[in-house]
Design a protein around this motif. Structure first.
Motif, short mmCIF file in Angstrom:
data_model
loop_
_atom_site.label_atom_id
_atom_site.label_comp_id
_atom_site.label_asym_id
_atom_site.label_seq_id
_atom_site.Cartn_x
_atom_site.Cartn_y
_atom_site.Cartn_z
N ASP A 1 -14.68 -1.38 0.37
CA ASP A 1 -15.89 -1.03 -0.65
C ASP A 1 -16.65 -0.10 0.00
O ASP A 1 -17.23 1.12 0.16
N ALA A 2 -16.75 -0.27 1.38
CA ALA A 2 -16.89 0.26 2.22
C ALA A 2 -16.24 1.22 2.30
O ALA A 2 -16.31 2.56 3.71
N GLY A 3 -14.26 1.59 2.74
CA GLY A 3 -13.81 3.09 2.50
C GLY A 3 -13.18 2.70 3.63
O GLY A 3 -12.85 3.60 4.18
N ARG A 4 -12.73 1.76 4.46
CA ARG A 4 -11.99 1.20 5.34
C ARG A 4 -10.72 1.54 5.09
O ARG A 4 -9.60 1.37 6.38
N PHE A 5 -10.25 0.27 4.22
CA PHE A 5 -9.25 0.28 4.37
C PHE A 5 -8.83 0.57 2.46
O PHE A 5 -9.86 0.26 1.63
N PRO A 6 -7.71 0.96 2.62
CA PRO A 6 -7.06 0.69 0.83
C PRO A 6 -6.82 -0.39 0.46
O PRO A 6 -7.48 -0.58 -1.19
N GLY A 7 -6.08 -0.72 0.68
CA GLY A 7 -6.29 -2.54 0.21
C GLY A 7 -5.41 -3.28 1.09
O GLY A 7 -5.75 -2.76 2.32
N THR A 8 -5.63 -4.01 0.86
CA THR A 8 -5.23 -5.43 1.94
C THR A 8 -4.29 -6.75 1.30
O THR A 8 -4.40 -6.99 0.04
N GLN A 9 -3.90 -7.44 1.28
CA GLN A 9 -2.40 -8.98 1.33
C GLN A 9 -3.20 -9.45 2.34
O GLN A 9 -3.00 -9.03 3.79
N LEU A 10 -3.12 -10.80 2.26
CA LEU A 10 -2.84 -11.77 2.96
C LEU A 10 -2.69 -13.08 2.26
O LEU A 10 -2.68 -13.64 1.62
N VAL B 1 -4.33 -9.75 -3.25
CA VAL B 1 -3.88 -8.33 -2.61
C VAL B 1 -5.74 -8.57 -3.44
O VAL B 1 -6.32 -8.58 -4.37
N GLN B 2 -5.74 -7.43 -2.34
CA GLN B 2 -6.74 -6.34 -2.95
C GLN B 2 -7.00 -5.28 -2.85
O GLN B 2 -6.36 -3.95 -2.34
N GLY B 3 -7.71 -4.50 -3.53
CA GLY B 3 -7.61 -2.30 -3.77
C GLY B 3 -6.31 -1.97 -3.76
O GLY B 3 -5.56 -2.38 -4.49
N PHE B 4 -5.94 -0.77 -2.72
CA PHE B 4 -4.62 -0.14 -3.44
C PHE B 4 -3.76 0.19 -2.28
O PHE B 4 -4.22 -0.47 -1.05
N ALA B 5 -2.41 -0.08 -3.02
CA ALA B 5 -1.87 0.71 -1.72
C ALA B 5 -1.96 1.85 -1.68
O ALA B 5 -1.10 2.53 0.08
N ASP B 6 -1.82 3.21 -2.74
CA ASP B 6 -2.01 4.00 -3.01
C ASP B 6 -2.69 5.36 -3.05
O ASP B 6 -3.01 4.66 -4.58
N LEU B 7 -4.49 5.20 -2.51
CA LEU B 7 -4.88 5.88 -3.63
C LEU B 7 -5.25 6.72 -3.75
O LEU B 7 -5.60 7.43 -4.86
N GLU B 8 -4.16 7.96 -4.24
CA GLU B 8 -3.79 9.20 -4.74
C GLU B 8 -3.73 8.82 -5.73
O GLU B 8 -3.96 10.00 -6.65
N ARG B 9 -3.38 8.08 -5.99
CA ARG B 9 -2.00 7.48 -7.55
C ARG B 9 -2.73 6.24 -7.51
O ARG B 9 -2.49 6.01 -8.61
N LYS B 10 -4.25 6.02 -6.87
CA LYS B 10 -4.44 4.90 -7.63
C LYS B 10 -3.42 4.11 -8.40
O LYS B 10 -3.18 3.11 -9.17
N ALA B 11 -2.41 3.17 -7.60
CA ALA B 11 -1.22 2.14 -7.40
C ALA B 11 -2.40 1.49 -6.13
O ALA B 11 -2.49 1.58 -5.47
N ALA B 12 -2.39 0.16 -8.02
CA ALA B 12 -3.00 -1.06 -6.77
C ALA B 12 -2.05 -1.90 -6.04
O ALA B 12 -0.46 -1.71 -6.16
N MET B 13 -2.43 -2.34 -4.96
CA MET B 13 -2.17 -2.98 -3.86
C MET B 13 -1.16 -4.40 -5.38
O MET B 13 -1.70 -4.86 -5.91
N LYS B 14 0.05 -4.72 -4.38
CA LYS B 14 0.55 -5.83 -5.09
C LYS B 14 1.56 -6.90 -4.01
O LYS B 14 1.24 -6.41 -3.19
N HIS B 15 2.16 -8.13 -4.83
CA HIS B 15 2.21 -8.84 -3.82
C HIS B 15 4.09 -9.16 -3.29
O HIS B 15 4.18 -9.24 -2.20
N ASP B 16 4.35 -7.58 -3.85
CA ASP B 16 5.90 -7.17 -2.97
C ASP B 16 5.47 -5.81 -2.71
O ASP B 16 6.41 -4.98 -2.62
#
Length: 424
Positions: A32-41, A54-69
């Motif tokens: 939310d603070a704009g430091r990471f696009p997305g994460t996986q733990l 998983v949270q956030g985006f894998a690709d901010l420009e294309r709004k592609a969600a972070m996924k498990h793969d």
């Protein structure tokens, strides 16, 4: 790929409440603070995945969600895999750790130690002893990385584009170029994060008689079915490849914390990335892309004494050797480091053959266990393995450099806070 269904944390002596608190912290402080696009733990304990999020985006420009793969550039998390591959040759009696490196790289026999000068005119002195194989594995070789911007030697690395994020040349051209540049110090006198593991990859090819990437594929990646781990991302997987960002407003890879600003700049677009084609330079120090699931497979093999599902990489005694502190005199990283690198500031942390090693958790001022081993990548990915707690943790995101934010320290404190039933 469907999200893995984790076991109940309580079934492995861990707390769901702690994991909920952790994910909220990551969301609020980083995404939310704009430091990471997305994460996986991923958290694995006592033979079970107990947390997968998983949270956030894998690709901010294309709004592609972070996924498990999602596929990540794991950069220096390549180093432990390369080091294990080398130790497979060691177990076969094909190389010894105290052998001089010039046995395999004759053009390095007369490498001198920097005294004065700038590229290409250096004044040098002879080293106090020859560089040994063990120096490459534990980063006491006298080699360096150009990105450290600390000396005239690493300036020469930048001039010749040795060890850059965007790879150029070949393993052979790197070895040839390094023959022209002096060492930062006599081997064994200090610890300095460096291209040493790239040299280990070169030696694997030389000793095994097959290309380094082929050896890695045949001996580790294919047997463990790490099918999403490679030195490039194939066309059929590009849609899963994350974008990489920089905490530097100019989109570069600076390691000076004073220059850091909150926010992200696109550093490597996944649709035009150099990782989309097989590279000419096969970097055992930082060239692999992988998924959290694949890297967990590698970690599980190590946590199980070097074997998983009938596939043995190395023996338990070899693994124990690798995960012991090999810094001369039993010293820790702060006592020996000349590196402008985040992990080098951790008191109580030594270095083994490819991993950092916790010697004294009290000195680190972070919860943990003696004998725990770990490392991370330039884009803020990280992992650690705690044999005492039967624990492996993998964190993925894509923000350069790894020193931008203290996420690794925070994760360790939060994961260990979730252990309700300790083995200690």
């Amino acid at each position: 790929m469907l999200a893995p269904t984790p076991a109940s944390p309580e079934s492995a002596g861990m707390s769901q409440q702690a994991f909920d608190r952790m994910e909220e912290h990551i969301k609020r402080r980083y995404i939310d603070a704009g430091r990471f696009p997305g994460t996986q733990l991923l958290v694995y304990r006592r033979g079970k995945i107990v947390h997968s999020a998983v949270q956030g985006f894998a690709d901010l420009e294309r709004k592609a969600a972070m996924k498990h793969d999602t596929i990540f550039r794991i950069y220096s998390m390549t180093k432990p895999i390369t080091s294990v591959a080398f130790m497979m040759l060691f177990e076969e009696g094909r190389v010894a750790l105290d052998e001089p490196v010039h046995k395999y790289v004759p053009e390095w026999k007369n490498l001198g130690v920097f005294q004065a000068g700038v590229w290409p005119a250096f004044l040098t002195r002879p080293p106090s002893r020859p560089m040994q194989i063990v120096d490459l594995l534990r980063h006491t070789s006298g080699l360096t990385y150009g990105f450290q911007q600390r000396s005239n030697v690493d300036a020469a690395y930048r001039e010749l584009k040795i060890g850059t994020v965007e790879k150029s040349g070949t393993l052979q051209s790197m070895v040839d170029d390094l023959a022209k540049i002096p060492l930062e110090f006599s081997p064994g006198e200090a610890w300095n994060y460096s291209v040493s593991t790239d040299v280990i990859g070169y030696l694997i090819g030389k000793i095994s008689g097959q290309p380094f990437e082929q050896f890695l594929r045949e001996r580790i990646l294919d047997p463990l079915e790490m099918n999403d781990t490679d030195f490039f991302v194939g066309a059929d997987k590009v849609h899963r490849f994350a974008a990489c960002y920089s905490a530097d407003p100019q989109g570069g890879m600076t390691f000076h914390a004073a220059d850091r600003k909150d926010g992200m700049t696109l550093q490597d677009d996944p649709t035009t990335s150099s990782f989309l084609a097989p590279p000419s330079f096969i970097s055992g120090g930082g060239g692999l892309c992988s998924t959290a699931a694949d890297y967990l497979t590698f970690c599980r093999a190590l946590l199980n004494g070097g074997e998983l599902g009938g596939v043995r990489l190395i023996g338990p005694k070899t693994l124990a050797l690798m995960t012991s502190n090999h810094l001369p005199g039993g010293r820790d990283l702060p006592a020996m480091s000349r590196s402008l690198f985040s992990e080098a500031s951790y008191n109580g942390i030594g270095f083994g053959l490819g991993f950092s090693v916790t010697m004294d958790p009290a000195q680190t001022l972070i919860p943990g266990s003696r004998g725990e081993y770990a490392w991370g990548g330039a884009a803020s990915t990280s992992f650690w393995i705690d044999p005492a707690e039967e624990l492996a943790v993998i964190f993925m995101t894509q923000v350069l450099p790894s020193s931008a934010y203290p996420i690794r320290r925070e994760l360790r404190a939060m994961v260990y806070s979730g252990i309700a039933d300790s083995n200690l």
